[in-house]
Scaffold this motif. Sequence first.
Motif, short mmCIF file in Angstrom:
data_model
loop_
_atom_site.label_atom_id
_atom_site.label_comp_id
_atom_site.label_asym_id
_atom_site.label_seq_id
_atom_site.Cartn_x
_atom_site.Cartn_y
_atom_site.Cartn_z
N GLU A 52 0.85 -1.18 0.00
CA GLU A 52 0.00 0.00 0.00
C GLU A 52 0.89 1.24 0.00
OE1 GLU A 52 -4.07 -0.35 2.39
OE2 GLU A 52 -2.44 0.54 3.55
N VAL A 53 0.68 2.12 -0.97
CA VAL A 53 1.45 3.36 -1.02
C VAL A 53 0.48 4.54 -1.06
CG1 VAL A 53 3.14 4.73 -2.30
CG2 VAL A 53 3.39 2.26 -2.21
N GLY A 54 0.51 5.35 -0.05
CA GLY A 54 -0.37 6.51 0.01
C GLY A 54 0.03 7.55 -1.02
N LYS A 55 -0.97 8.25 -1.49
CA LYS A 55 -0.72 9.27 -2.49
C LYS A 55 0.12 10.42 -1.94
CE LYS A 55 -3.05 10.65 -6.52
NZ LYS A 55 -4.25 10.60 -7.30
N LEU A 56 0.11 10.58 -0.64
CA LEU A 56 0.85 11.68 -0.02
C LEU A 56 2.19 11.22 0.53
CD1 LEU A 56 -2.17 13.15 1.97
CD2 LEU A 56 -1.47 13.71 -0.35
N ALA A 57 2.46 9.92 0.46
CA ALA A 57 3.77 9.41 0.90
C ALA A 57 4.78 9.87 -0.14
CB ALA A 57 3.74 7.89 0.99
N ALA A 58 5.96 10.24 0.31
CA ALA A 58 6.95 10.76 -0.63
C ALA A 58 7.65 9.63 -1.37
CB ALA A 58 7.95 11.64 0.11
N VAL A 59 6.84 8.77 -1.99
CA VAL A 59 7.41 7.61 -2.67
C VAL A 59 6.78 7.51 -4.06
CG1 VAL A 59 7.54 5.10 -2.65
CG2 VAL A 59 7.83 6.36 -0.53
N LEU A 60 7.63 7.39 -5.07
CA LEU A 60 7.13 7.29 -6.43
C LEU A 60 7.00 5.82 -6.81
CD1 LEU A 60 9.41 10.01 -8.03
CD2 LEU A 60 7.01 10.24 -7.36
N ARG B 221 -6.17 23.07 0.51
CA ARG B 221 -6.96 24.06 1.23
C ARG B 221 -8.38 23.54 1.37
NH1 ARG B 221 -5.44 29.15 2.29
NH2 ARG B 221 -3.48 29.36 1.18
N CYS B 222 -8.96 23.78 2.50
CA CYS B 222 -10.36 23.45 2.73
C CYS B 222 -11.22 24.50 2.01
CB CYS B 222 -10.63 23.49 4.22
SG CYS B 222 -12.35 23.31 4.67
N ALA B 223 -12.48 24.16 1.74
CA ALA B 223 -13.40 25.12 1.10
C ALA B 223 -13.51 26.41 1.92
CB ALA B 223 -14.77 24.48 0.92
N CYS B 224 -13.26 26.32 3.23
CA CYS B 224 -13.36 27.51 4.09
C CYS B 224 -12.13 28.40 3.98
CB CYS B 224 -13.58 27.11 5.56
SG CYS B 224 -12.09 26.59 6.43
N GLY B 225 -11.12 27.96 3.23
CA GLY B 225 -9.93 28.78 3.03
C GLY B 225 -8.74 28.39 3.89
N CYS B 226 -8.97 27.50 4.84
CA CYS B 226 -7.91 27.13 5.78
C CYS B 226 -6.99 26.07 5.16
CB CYS B 226 -8.55 26.59 7.05
SG CYS B 226 -7.37 25.97 8.24
N SER B 227 -5.68 26.21 5.43
CA SER B 227 -4.75 25.20 4.91
C SER B 227 -4.14 24.37 6.04
CB SER B 227 -3.64 25.87 4.09
OG SER B 227 -2.92 26.77 4.90
N ASP B 228 -4.66 24.55 7.26
CA ASP B 228 -4.17 23.75 8.39
C ASP B 228 -5.00 22.46 8.45
OD1 ASP B 228 -2.87 22.90 10.60
OD2 ASP B 228 -3.61 24.45 11.96
N LEU B 229 -4.43 21.40 7.89
CA LEU B 229 -5.18 20.17 7.70
C LEU B 229 -4.59 19.02 8.50
CD1 LEU B 229 -5.49 20.39 3.80
CD2 LEU B 229 -7.13 21.23 5.51
N ASP B 230 -5.48 18.20 9.01
CA ASP B 230 -5.07 17.02 9.74
C ASP B 230 -5.20 15.84 8.76
OD1 ASP B 230 -4.50 15.31 11.77
OD2 ASP B 230 -6.52 15.36 12.66
N TRP B 231 -4.10 15.24 8.38
CA TRP B 231 -4.15 14.16 7.39
C TRP B 231 -4.74 12.90 8.00
CZ3 TRP B 231 1.04 14.18 4.19
CH2 TRP B 231 1.13 15.40 3.51
N LEU B 232 -5.71 12.33 7.30
CA LEU B 232 -6.34 11.09 7.78
C LEU B 232 -5.80 9.88 7.05
CD1 LEU B 232 -10.03 12.40 7.89
CD2 LEU B 232 -8.38 12.31 9.76
N SER B 233 -5.57 10.02 5.76
CA SER B 233 -4.99 8.90 5.01
C SER B 233 -4.18 9.44 3.85
CB SER B 233 -6.10 7.97 4.50
OG SER B 233 -6.72 8.55 3.37
N GLY B 234 -3.34 8.58 3.31
CA GLY B 234 -2.53 8.98 2.17
C GLY B 234 -1.04 8.90 2.45
N GLU B 235 -0.68 8.60 3.73
CA GLU B 235 0.75 8.51 4.06
C GLU B 235 1.21 7.06 4.18
OE1 GLU B 235 2.43 11.90 6.72
OE2 GLU B 235 0.46 11.36 7.50
N GLU B 236 0.32 6.12 3.85
CA GLU B 236 0.63 4.71 4.05
C GLU B 236 1.85 4.25 3.24
OE1 GLU B 236 -2.18 6.02 3.17
OE2 GLU B 236 -3.62 5.52 4.76
N LEU B 237 2.60 3.37 3.85
CA LEU B 237 3.69 2.70 3.17
C LEU B 237 3.81 1.36 3.90
CD1 LEU B 237 5.80 2.96 0.97
CD2 LEU B 237 7.34 3.99 2.62
N ARG B 238 2.92 0.45 3.51
CA ARG B 238 2.92 -0.80 4.27
C ARG B 238 2.69 -2.03 3.40
NH1 ARG B 238 -1.30 -1.94 8.39
NH2 ARG B 238 0.42 -1.23 9.68
#
Lengths: 127, 212
Positions: free
Chosen positions: A29-37, A85-102
């Motif tokens: 599993e490789v998350g889209k946000l993991a820094a792995v190509l 960015r969230c629709a509200c304009g905020c860029s402070d985001l808590d990542w829930l998924s996408g960092e997987e490397l397992r």
Amino acid sequence: MHELGIAQQVIEIAAERSGGARISRIVLEVGKLAAVLPDALRFCFEAVSEGTPAAGAELQIVEVPGRARCRSCGGSVELERPYGRCACGCSDLDWLSGEELRIKELTCAPLADATANTITTTTMTTS
Amino acid sequence: MKVEQDVLQKNDRLAAENRGWLRARGVTAFNLVSSPGSGKTTLLERTVREAGLPATVIEGDQATDRDTQRIRAAGARAVQINTGAGCHLDAHMVAHALEDLDPERDSTVFIENVGNLVCPALFDLGESAKVLVASVTEGDDKPYKYPHMFRAANLVLLNKIDLLEHVPFDADRFAAALREVNPRARLLHVSATRGDGLGAWYGFLRDRPTSA
Ligand SMILES: Nc1nc2c(ncn2[C@@H]2O[C@H](COP(=O)(O)OP(=O)(O)OP(=O)(O)O)[C@@H](O)[C@H]2O)c(=O)[nH]1
Ligand SMILES: [Mg+2]
Ligand SMILES: [Zn+2]
């Protein structure tokens, strides 16, 4: 690049789990946000698996989409890249998924037997 | 067979061990990352001379000990890790270096990572904070180009601001890009050669709680 080291880790873990038996398939599993190509990882995997139980194994990469929750309004945000960015304009985001490397799954063939068989009944938990 | 194992689990486990080791000695460790030549060693030379903190340094370099020599000449103890073909330090290398270094209680350890804005982002070393050194000669869009590293940073030092008048670098655009990629990071403008902003950097070092 780090994909080389990651490919080596994948092989090391897979060989440990297979107990030295030949491995025919690894599901990773490789998350889209993991820094792995994925392409670079596949390339490295082929290069470093030679001479190991994972030689010739199929590396099946399952991409996991990036999702986050906005820390201001709680809204959910889909991430295509490691910021947004969230629709509200905020860029402070808590990542829930996408960092997987397992490593999810292995298919191996016992040493004496060349035919591959997937053992899905034995569930090993370590992490 | 189901496996369910994180590929970087081993590094993460060793990093957690390093963190415990450091905490037990009251030592605060900073992992300095940047692209090649942003000014990490220059900043550290000056920091060990001026910050007034007992400090030691772990130098990561692919092949040479030049930066280690520079740090020693500046008056601090330093241990060298040559990564060879490796493009980043990992927690295992740092564990050995920490043992060699044997930092005194309540001191500060600086870890100069290999100049590279991609790979070090994945490898936790057990540090208290990551400090990213960027410089005005690299372009103001760097946070977008290396989002993983900028996202991982607790503090971003924008170095070489003495050159601002000579290069087309828009400091506001850089700050906006950083806010988008990592709204929690602190940003300080510094010049490691001329000395601008170094007081704020030393303040950050002094305030930092042990092993946050
Ligand atoms: N003008 C100016 N030059 C600087 C500044 N800081 C560093 N330099 C110069 O930038 C060059 C690279 O500095 P280093 O300190 O070696 O950079 P580094 O990040 O340690 O480099 P690597 O270890 O190779 O990644 C040297 O020529 C420094 O004199 C600064 O604030 N202003
Ligand atoms: Mg250096
Ligand atoms: Zn929001």
